[in-house]
Scaffold this motif. Structure first.
Motif, mmCIF file in Angstrom:
data_model
loop_
_atom_site.group_PDB
_atom_site.id
_atom_site.type_symbol
_atom_site.label_atom_id
_atom_site.label_comp_id
_atom_site.label_asym_id
_atom_site.label_seq_id
_atom_site.Cartn_x
_atom_site.Cartn_y
_atom_site.Cartn_z
ATOM 1 N N PHE A 1 0.856 -1.184 0.000
ATOM 2 C CA PHE A 1 0.000 0.000 0.000
ATOM 3 C C PHE A 1 0.890 1.231 0.000
ATOM 4 C CE2 PHE A 1 -2.320 3.173 2.632
ATOM 5 C CZ PHE A 1 -3.425 3.353 1.820
ATOM 6 N N THR A 2 0.653 2.149 -0.918
ATOM 7 C CA THR A 2 1.442 3.379 -0.995
ATOM 8 C C THR A 2 0.541 4.575 -0.698
ATOM 9 O OG1 THR A 2 2.911 2.386 -2.630
ATOM 10 C CG2 THR A 2 2.921 4.786 -2.485
ATOM 11 N N PHE A 3 1.035 5.487 0.119
ATOM 12 C CA PHE A 3 0.274 6.688 0.446
ATOM 13 C C PHE A 3 1.230 7.874 0.517
ATOM 14 C CE2 PHE A 3 1.732 5.053 4.466
ATOM 15 C CZ PHE A 3 1.987 6.160 5.248
ATOM 16 N N LEU A 4 0.665 9.060 0.517
ATOM 17 C CA LEU A 4 1.438 10.286 0.620
ATOM 18 C C LEU A 4 1.379 10.777 2.063
ATOM 19 C CD1 LEU A 4 3.092 12.509 -0.765
ATOM 20 C CD2 LEU A 4 0.928 13.683 -1.239
ATOM 21 N N ALA A 5 2.514 10.729 2.755
ATOM 22 C CA ALA A 5 2.592 11.206 4.141
ATOM 23 C C ALA A 5 2.785 12.722 4.103
ATOM 24 C CB ALA A 5 3.755 10.539 4.858
ATOM 25 N N ARG A 6 1.928 13.444 4.822
ATOM 26 C CA ARG A 6 2.001 14.905 4.860
ATOM 27 C C ARG A 6 1.648 15.409 6.238
ATOM 28 N NH1 ARG A 6 -1.626 16.990 -0.036
ATOM 29 N NH2 ARG A 6 -3.029 15.470 0.833
ATOM 30 N N LYS A 7 2.175 16.571 6.557
ATOM 31 C CA LYS A 7 1.735 17.320 7.730
ATOM 32 C C LYS A 7 2.027 18.786 7.459
ATOM 33 C CE LYS A 7 4.927 15.862 11.192
ATOM 34 N NZ LYS A 7 5.490 15.876 12.459
ATOM 35 N N GLY B 1 7.044 19.065 3.375
ATOM 36 C CA GLY B 1 6.745 18.501 2.063
ATOM 37 C C GLY B 1 6.210 17.089 2.238
ATOM 38 N N GLY B 2 5.603 16.563 1.172
ATOM 39 C CA GLY B 2 5.053 15.213 1.219
ATOM 40 C C GLY B 2 6.109 14.167 0.881
ATOM 41 N N LEU B 3 5.863 12.939 1.318
ATOM 42 C CA LEU B 3 6.759 11.825 1.054
ATOM 43 C C LEU B 3 5.910 10.597 0.748
ATOM 44 C CD1 LEU B 3 9.695 10.673 1.129
ATOM 45 C CD2 LEU B 3 9.258 10.115 3.525
ATOM 46 N N HIS B 4 6.125 9.973 -0.433
ATOM 47 C CA HIS B 4 5.420 8.740 -0.782
ATOM 48 C C HIS B 4 6.019 7.597 0.017
ATOM 49 C CE1 HIS B 4 2.819 10.128 -4.007
ATOM 50 N NE2 HIS B 4 3.796 10.950 -4.330
ATOM 51 N N ILE B 5 5.158 6.857 0.708
ATOM 52 C CA ILE B 5 5.591 5.751 1.558
ATOM 53 C C ILE B 5 4.883 4.485 1.094
ATOM 54 C CG2 ILE B 5 5.473 4.793 3.895
ATOM 55 C CD1 ILE B 5 5.746 7.655 4.931
ATOM 56 N N CYS C 1 10.788 20.618 5.811
ATOM 57 C CA CYS C 1 9.960 21.107 6.922
ATOM 58 C C CYS C 1 10.435 22.485 7.373
ATOM 59 C CB CYS C 1 10.016 20.139 8.102
ATOM 60 S SG CYS C 1 9.216 18.566 7.764
ATOM 61 N N SER C 2 9.492 23.308 7.790
ATOM 62 C CA SER C 2 9.814 24.607 8.370
ATOM 63 C C SER C 2 10.610 24.399 9.656
ATOM 64 C CB SER C 2 8.532 25.380 8.700
ATOM 65 O OG SER C 2 7.756 25.549 7.544
ATOM 66 N N ASN D 1 10.229 25.393 12.640
ATOM 67 C CA ASN D 1 9.466 25.144 13.864
ATOM 68 C C ASN D 1 8.597 23.882 13.804
ATOM 69 O OD1 ASN D 1 7.766 26.187 11.949
ATOM 70 N ND2 ASN D 1 6.566 27.395 13.407
ATOM 71 N N VAL D 2 8.771 23.043 12.770
ATOM 72 C CA VAL D 2 7.945 21.844 12.598
ATOM 73 C C VAL D 2 8.804 20.586 12.777
ATOM 74 C CG1 VAL D 2 6.507 20.542 10.974
ATOM 75 C CG2 VAL D 2 6.378 23.041 11.019
ATOM 76 N N ASP D 3 8.325 19.674 13.589
ATOM 77 C CA ASP D 3 9.001 18.386 13.782
ATOM 78 C C ASP D 3 8.880 17.583 12.479
ATOM 79 O OD1 ASP D 3 9.996 15.923 14.569
ATOM 80 O OD2 ASP D 3 8.380 15.504 15.990
ATOM 81 N N PRO D 4 9.985 17.217 11.848
ATOM 82 C CA PRO D 4 9.936 16.522 10.558
ATOM 83 C C PRO D 4 9.629 15.030 10.663
ATOM 84 C CG PRO D 4 12.194 16.810 11.214
ATOM 85 C CD PRO D 4 11.354 17.508 12.254
ATOM 86 N N MET D 5 9.549 14.497 11.870
ATOM 87 C CA MET D 5 9.360 13.058 12.026
ATOM 88 C C MET D 5 7.889 12.673 11.839
ATOM 89 S SD MET D 5 12.458 12.674 12.298
ATOM 90 C CE MET D 5 12.702 10.933 12.462
#
Length: 126
Positions: free
Chosen positions: A36-42, A46-50, A94-95, A97-101
């Motif tokens: 299953f592939t999805f686009l991880a975003r917050k 930026g988004g990351l295909h996982i 990531c900005s 002030n944003v946690d990139p994890m």
């Protein structure tokens, strides 16, 4: 008899993974691991295909009318998690002030079972 297709995460023994491509998915009843592939975003990243392992399947479900309240007897099972492991990745761009994890589950074992709202989006009767 009514079949219910709920859930995306499932388990298939590793020794049978090579056989999975031979399964007719339109007729398959039960739970099986599928890629299953999805686009991880917050927000702020930026988004990351996982690509991960996901439970997918259809579990046998039925309902029948009865004379006593609540006037229906039902047997409802969903393809749901039994065991998962969490994987954490770093989202790009990531900005400051944003946690990139970003953490997401990987299915290790799933079966047809009762829908638990703690791990699965369930539809409940009114």
């Amino acid at each position: 008899m009514m079949l219910c297709c709920t859930g995306l995460w499932s388990w298939l023994h590793p020794e049978t993974l090579s056989q999975a491509s031979a399964v007719n998915l339109r007729r398959f009843i039960g739970c099986a691991v599928r890629e299953f592939t999805f686009l991880a975003r917050k927000p702020g990243c930026g988004g990351l295909h996982i690509t991960t392992d996901a439970c997918w399947g259809r579990c046998e479900t039925w309902e029948k009318p009865v004379l006593d309240p609540p006037y229906i007897e039902s047997y409802q099972r969903v393809c749901t998690y039994n065991e998962t492991r969490l994987v954490t990745v770093r989202l790009p761009n990531c900005s400051a002030n944003v946690d990139p994890m970003y953490t997401y589950p990987v299915a290790l074992r799933c079966d047809c079972g009762v829908c638990l709202t703690s791990t699965t989006e369930c539809i409940t009767s009114v």
